[in-house]
Design a protein around this motif. Structure first.
Motif, mmCIF file in Angstrom:
data_model
loop_
_atom_site.group_PDB
_atom_site.id
_atom_site.type_symbol
_atom_site.label_atom_id
_atom_site.label_comp_id
_atom_site.label_asym_id
_atom_site.label_seq_id
_atom_site.Cartn_x
_atom_site.Cartn_y
_atom_site.Cartn_z
ATOM 1 N N THR A 90 -15.490 17.767 54.882
ATOM 2 C CA THR A 90 -15.793 19.140 55.287
ATOM 3 C C THR A 90 -17.236 19.499 54.959
ATOM 4 O OG1 THR A 90 -13.493 19.805 54.925
ATOM 5 C CG2 THR A 90 -15.141 21.551 54.984
ATOM 6 N N VAL A 91 -17.667 19.137 53.763
ATOM 7 C CA VAL A 91 -19.037 19.449 53.349
ATOM 8 C C VAL A 91 -20.051 18.677 54.186
ATOM 9 C CG1 VAL A 91 -20.683 19.283 51.452
ATOM 10 C CG2 VAL A 91 -18.373 20.111 51.013
ATOM 11 N N GLU A 92 -19.709 17.467 54.543
ATOM 12 C CA GLU A 92 -20.626 16.671 55.375
ATOM 13 C C GLU A 92 -20.812 17.319 56.744
ATOM 14 O OE1 GLU A 92 -21.187 12.051 56.942
ATOM 15 O OE2 GLU A 92 -19.438 12.620 55.736
ATOM 16 N N LYS A 93 -19.752 17.930 57.248
ATOM 17 C CA LYS A 93 -19.847 18.592 58.542
ATOM 18 C C LYS A 93 -20.541 19.937 58.429
ATOM 19 C CE LYS A 93 -15.584 16.391 60.169
ATOM 20 N NZ LYS A 93 -14.144 16.604 60.502
ATOM 21 N N ARG A 94 -20.407 20.569 57.252
ATOM 22 C CA ARG A 94 -21.030 21.883 57.031
ATOM 23 C C ARG A 94 -21.910 21.817 55.788
ATOM 24 N NH1 ARG A 94 -16.083 26.054 57.177
ATOM 25 N NH2 ARG A 94 -15.237 24.514 55.730
ATOM 26 N N PRO A 95 -23.060 21.164 55.877
ATOM 27 C CA PRO A 95 -23.881 20.901 54.685
ATOM 28 C C PRO A 95 -24.470 22.145 54.040
ATOM 29 C CG PRO A 95 -25.065 20.297 56.681
ATOM 30 C CD PRO A 95 -23.663 20.618 57.100
ATOM 31 N N ASP A 96 -24.455 23.278 54.729
ATOM 32 C CA ASP A 96 -25.018 24.502 54.157
ATOM 33 C C ASP A 96 -23.938 25.496 53.721
ATOM 34 O OD1 ASP A 96 -27.495 23.448 54.633
ATOM 35 O OD2 ASP A 96 -27.836 24.557 56.499
ATOM 36 N N ARG B 94 -19.726 27.688 49.658
ATOM 37 C CA ARG B 94 -18.413 27.608 49.029
ATOM 38 C C ARG B 94 -17.938 26.159 48.953
ATOM 39 N NH1 ARG B 94 -14.174 31.634 51.399
ATOM 40 N NH2 ARG B 94 -15.682 33.028 50.415
ATOM 41 N N GLY B 95 -18.119 25.426 50.044
ATOM 42 C CA GLY B 95 -17.722 24.021 50.039
ATOM 43 C C GLY B 95 -18.549 23.195 49.068
ATOM 44 N N LEU B 96 -19.837 23.472 49.001
ATOM 45 C CA LEU B 96 -20.699 22.750 48.071
ATOM 46 C C LEU B 96 -20.328 23.044 46.619
ATOM 47 C CD1 LEU B 96 -24.146 23.256 49.852
ATOM 48 C CD2 LEU B 96 -23.016 21.050 49.447
ATOM 49 N N THR B 97 -19.986 24.299 46.333
ATOM 50 C CA THR B 97 -19.581 24.661 44.975
ATOM 51 C C THR B 97 -18.318 23.924 44.570
ATOM 52 O OG1 THR B 97 -20.582 26.856 45.196
ATOM 53 C CG2 THR B 97 -18.929 26.574 43.470
ATOM 54 N N LEU B 98 -17.348 23.897 45.465
ATOM 55 C CA LEU B 98 -16.113 23.157 45.192
ATOM 56 C C LEU B 98 -16.394 21.673 45.005
ATOM 57 C CD1 LEU B 98 -13.594 24.846 47.660
ATOM 58 C CD2 LEU B 98 -13.482 24.857 45.169
ATOM 59 N N GLN C 133 -27.617 20.344 43.543
ATOM 60 C CA GLN C 133 -28.998 20.448 44.003
ATOM 61 C C GLN C 133 -29.046 21.014 45.427
ATOM 62 O OE1 GLN C 133 -32.182 19.544 42.351
ATOM 63 N NE2 GLN C 133 -32.574 20.965 44.034
ATOM 64 N N ARG C 134 -28.043 20.621 46.234
ATOM 65 C CA ARG C 134 -27.979 21.150 47.598
ATOM 66 C C ARG C 134 -27.709 22.658 47.574
ATOM 67 N NH1 ARG C 134 -30.248 21.143 52.258
ATOM 68 N NH2 ARG C 134 -28.885 21.925 53.910
ATOM 69 N N ILE C 135 -26.881 23.103 46.633
ATOM 70 C CA ILE C 135 -26.622 24.544 46.489
ATOM 71 C C ILE C 135 -27.915 25.290 46.211
ATOM 72 C CG2 ILE C 135 -25.545 26.274 44.983
ATOM 73 C CD1 ILE C 135 -23.215 24.337 44.636
ATOM 74 N N ILE C 136 -28.722 24.752 45.317
ATOM 75 C CA ILE C 136 -29.999 25.393 44.974
ATOM 76 C C ILE C 136 -30.939 25.395 46.175
ATOM 77 C CG2 ILE C 136 -32.057 25.139 43.533
ATOM 78 C CD1 ILE C 136 -30.219 24.150 41.298
ATOM 79 N N VAL D 143 -30.067 25.425 49.328
ATOM 80 C CA VAL D 143 -29.587 26.387 50.319
ATOM 81 C C VAL D 143 -29.904 27.813 49.865
ATOM 82 C CG1 VAL D 143 -27.525 27.343 51.426
ATOM 83 C CG2 VAL D 143 -27.788 24.864 51.190
ATOM 84 N N LYS D 144 -29.694 28.104 48.593
ATOM 85 C CA LYS D 144 -29.974 29.445 48.076
ATOM 86 C C LYS D 144 -31.463 29.730 48.011
ATOM 87 C CE LYS D 144 -25.857 30.220 45.214
ATOM 88 N NZ LYS D 144 -25.363 30.538 43.853
#
Length: 417
Positions: free
Chosen positions: A172-178, A181-185, A204-207, A209-210
């Motif tokens: 799921t995260v690979e399909k929606r990299p931004d 919520r998915g990245l946090t999980l 790091q991806r969360i940071i 994106v934010k």
């Protein structure tokens, strides 16, 4: 080399002084037997004085005089036979003097070679600070330290169901990299699985994106995951994440704990002590960083030159640390029923957000996770409640009692399978 010359000379001088004393067989100008004679004569005079005062009777006085007189004759004979040596065995004195020299000279060198630091010069403060600066400059990057680490051992208690859920989450995260919520999980569950490298990559991806909206907690958690991936080593990248966290929130407690760990690793116990001591005195006694600080801070204080430091007593834990974390309870939600829909949702969402952020940064027990799931269900946010339920399963998979509590909350929220 100068140190060895000075210490060897001191040991030799002390050995010679003590050895000469042994060889002479006496201390002072007279042989030992002469001192004995003087003591016995004084005792005879004391007996006469006691008899005159009536302290002892004539018979007791006579017996005492006879015993002292026998000792006087023995000491006088020893003095006449021994001459200047006083009858002390000269051969024994020479042997003792030789052994003393060997023990002091060879023994002190051997002891220092085991307990000391041969070859090390003195380290004044300026030199120590310079060495610490060099250690910081040469700090390994995260990738470099990970290259030296063995392969990560995944959590052996992870169930097949959890591993399947993880695969679905990764897809799921690979399909929606931004998707934050998915990245946090993903970051939380990769950490629970033991794959800290994948966990900090997601963080790091969360940071990223934010971007400018990334919080101190985001950077602190990134540093924590990096330290875990490096086996406790605070890399150059982890230090940068800690600095970023403290720029946003100078009082961020987890960041201050890891900064103290970093300062110890770059040989700055003085700065580490100041950081940990202040944090320890401000922290809730149940905070996760309190126990490791209390375990090591006395050694840190000693290295920092704080020789009179003593651990502060543990204060009583406030109620929030004993399982009553901020978050909407059943009473809160009941009280909110009298408000307007907008006011009620705003109040509950505020409390839910506080609980969610605390669990994300500090963790919590199963009842707190169950409360969050139930509160999200009340709000009708079933998607987030389902995500939290999924994450909680990974954290508490091995605890059947906790899982039952969480399952009941998920059923109430309508998100249980």
């Amino acid at each position: 080399m100068v140190f060895w010359i000075v210490s060897g000379a001191l040991a030799l001088v002390v050995s010679i002084i003590l050895g000469l004393t042994l060889l002479r067989g006496r201390v002072g100008d007279k042989p030992p037997a002469a001192y004995d004679l003087q003591v016995y004569r004084d005792q005879l005079k004391e007996v006469d004085r006691d008899l005159a005062r009536g302290v002892v009777g004539p018979e007791d006085a006579e017996r005492t005089r006879a015993e002292i007189s026998r000792r006087v004759l023995s000491a006088d004979a020893q003095l006449r036979e021994g001459g200047d040596s006083g009858g002390q065995p000269s051969r024994g004195g020479r042997v003792a003097a030789l052994l003393l020299v060997l023990v002091l000279a060879a023994g002190s060198v051997g002891l220092y070679s085991q307990l000391g630091a041969p070859g090390y010069s003195d380290l004044p403060l300026k030199s120590r600070v310079a060495q610490s600066d060099a250690a910081r400059a040469n700090r390994l990057a995260q990738a470099e330290i990970e290259a030296q680490m063995p392969a990560a051992d995944l959590n052996p208690e992870a169930t097949p169901q959890f591993l399947e859920l993880m695969e679905r989450l990764r897809d799921t995260v690979e399909k929606r990299p931004d998707d934050l919520r998915g990245l946090t999980l993903l970051a939380r569950n990769e950490a629970a699985l033991g794959d800290y490298k994948a966990a900090y990559a997601a963080q790091q991806r969360i940071i990223d994106v934010k971007s400018a909206d990334a919080s101190a907690s985001d950077y602190t958690y990134l540093a924590e995951l990096m330290v875990s991936a490096a086996g406790g080593y605070v890399s150059k990248d982890a230090e940068e994440a800690l600095r970023s966290a403290l720029e946003r929130d100078p009082r961020n407690a987890p960041a201050r704990y890891y900064l103290g760990l970093y300062l110890m690793q770059v040989d700055r116990p003085d700065a580490a002590f100041r950081t940990w001591d202040a944090l320890l005195r401000e922290s809730n006694p149940n905070a996760p960083w309190v126990a490791p600080i209390r375990q090591h801070i006395e050694e840190v204080a000693w290295r920092a030159g704080e020789t009179d430091y003593s651990l502060p007593p543990l204060p009583d834990a406030p109620a929030a640390a004993t399982g009553t974390a901020p978050g909407p309870s059943a009473e809160d939600i009941e009280a909110a029923s009298e408000m307007s829909t907008e006011e009620r949702d705003q109040m509950i969402r505020s409390m839910v957000q506080g609980l969610s952020e605390r669990l994300a940064t500090e963790g919590g027990n199963a009842s707190e996770w169950a409360r969050l799931i139930g509160a999200l269900g009340v709000l009708g946010d079933t998607e987030q409640a389902r995500d939290i339920w999924t994450e909680a399963q990974g954290i508490f998979a091995a605890d059947q009692q906790a899982m039952e509590m969480l399952r009941q909350a998920a059923q109430s929220a309508g998100v249980a399978e």
